[in-house]
Motif scaffolding. Sequence first.
Motif, mmCIF file in Angstrom:
data_model
loop_
_atom_site.group_PDB
_atom_site.id
_atom_site.type_symbol
_atom_site.label_atom_id
_atom_site.label_comp_id
_atom_site.label_asym_id
_atom_site.label_seq_id
_atom_site.Cartn_x
_atom_site.Cartn_y
_atom_site.Cartn_z
ATOM 1 N N ASN A 58 45.497 17.401 34.896
ATOM 2 C CA ASN A 58 46.885 17.092 35.242
ATOM 3 C C ASN A 58 47.729 17.068 33.965
ATOM 4 O O ASN A 58 47.198 17.092 32.854
ATOM 5 C CB ASN A 58 46.998 15.781 36.037
ATOM 6 N N GLY A 59 49.036 16.989 34.146
ATOM 7 C CA GLY A 59 49.937 17.083 33.009
ATOM 8 C C GLY A 59 49.847 15.931 32.029
ATOM 9 O O GLY A 59 49.905 16.129 30.818
ATOM 10 N N ASN B 56 52.128 24.441 38.199
ATOM 11 C CA ASN B 56 52.143 23.511 39.322
ATOM 12 C C ASN B 56 50.928 22.591 39.230
ATOM 13 O O ASN B 56 49.897 22.843 39.838
ATOM 14 C CB ASN B 56 52.152 24.284 40.645
ATOM 15 N N ILE B 57 51.064 21.533 38.417
ATOM 16 C CA ILE B 57 49.983 20.563 38.221
ATOM 17 C C ILE B 57 50.525 19.168 38.506
ATOM 18 O O ILE B 57 51.723 18.919 38.392
ATOM 19 C CB ILE B 57 49.409 20.635 36.785
ATOM 20 N N ASP C 265 54.646 18.318 35.708
ATOM 21 C CA ASP C 265 54.307 19.727 35.925
ATOM 22 C C ASP C 265 54.225 20.479 34.596
ATOM 23 O O ASP C 265 54.501 19.929 33.532
ATOM 24 C CB ASP C 265 55.283 20.384 36.900
ATOM 25 N N TYR D 230 56.045 22.768 33.373
ATOM 26 C CA TYR D 230 57.328 22.919 32.687
ATOM 27 C C TYR D 230 57.604 21.702 31.808
ATOM 28 O O TYR D 230 57.963 21.830 30.631
ATOM 29 C CB TYR D 230 58.479 23.075 33.689
ATOM 30 N N THR E 77 50.294 31.249 36.432
ATOM 31 C CA THR E 77 50.724 30.614 37.677
ATOM 32 C C THR E 77 50.751 31.567 38.861
ATOM 33 O O THR E 77 50.999 32.749 38.712
ATOM 34 C CB THR E 77 52.113 29.972 37.500
ATOM 35 N N TYR F 170 52.426 29.963 41.339
ATOM 36 C CA TYR F 170 53.380 29.013 41.893
ATOM 37 C C TYR F 170 54.574 29.753 42.485
ATOM 38 O O TYR F 170 55.305 30.436 41.775
ATOM 39 C CB TYR F 170 53.798 28.066 40.772
#
Length: 110
Positions: free
Chosen positions: A39-40, A60-61, A65, A67, A88, A90
Amino acid sequence: MSFLPERPLVLLVEDDRSGRILFAECLHQAGFRVEQAHNGLQALERAFDLLPDAIMTDLNIPGIDGYELTRRLKTDPRTRHIPILAVTGYGPFTQDPSRADRAGCDAILP
């Protein structure tokens, strides 16, 4: 006595276990050492601890996220030099592909 140079370290960020295993195996076969995060927030912590040579992240985590992870890493003097590759599938990425550039990703593989 000869010493081999240490292989470059990649921090792999992917929440999908199967995808993480697949990417990690490909990176190992290409000659990289790989550390993983799912995860981020975990990725942010590991990036600061490990200072990897590169980061490969899904956008997309969970947690934060990809970004936001990229923005935080690119604004921190300890990690701003680390290349970040976004990988991605996503869906919203296709609606605004420049968003990853604006976040600071060095390369994007949709």
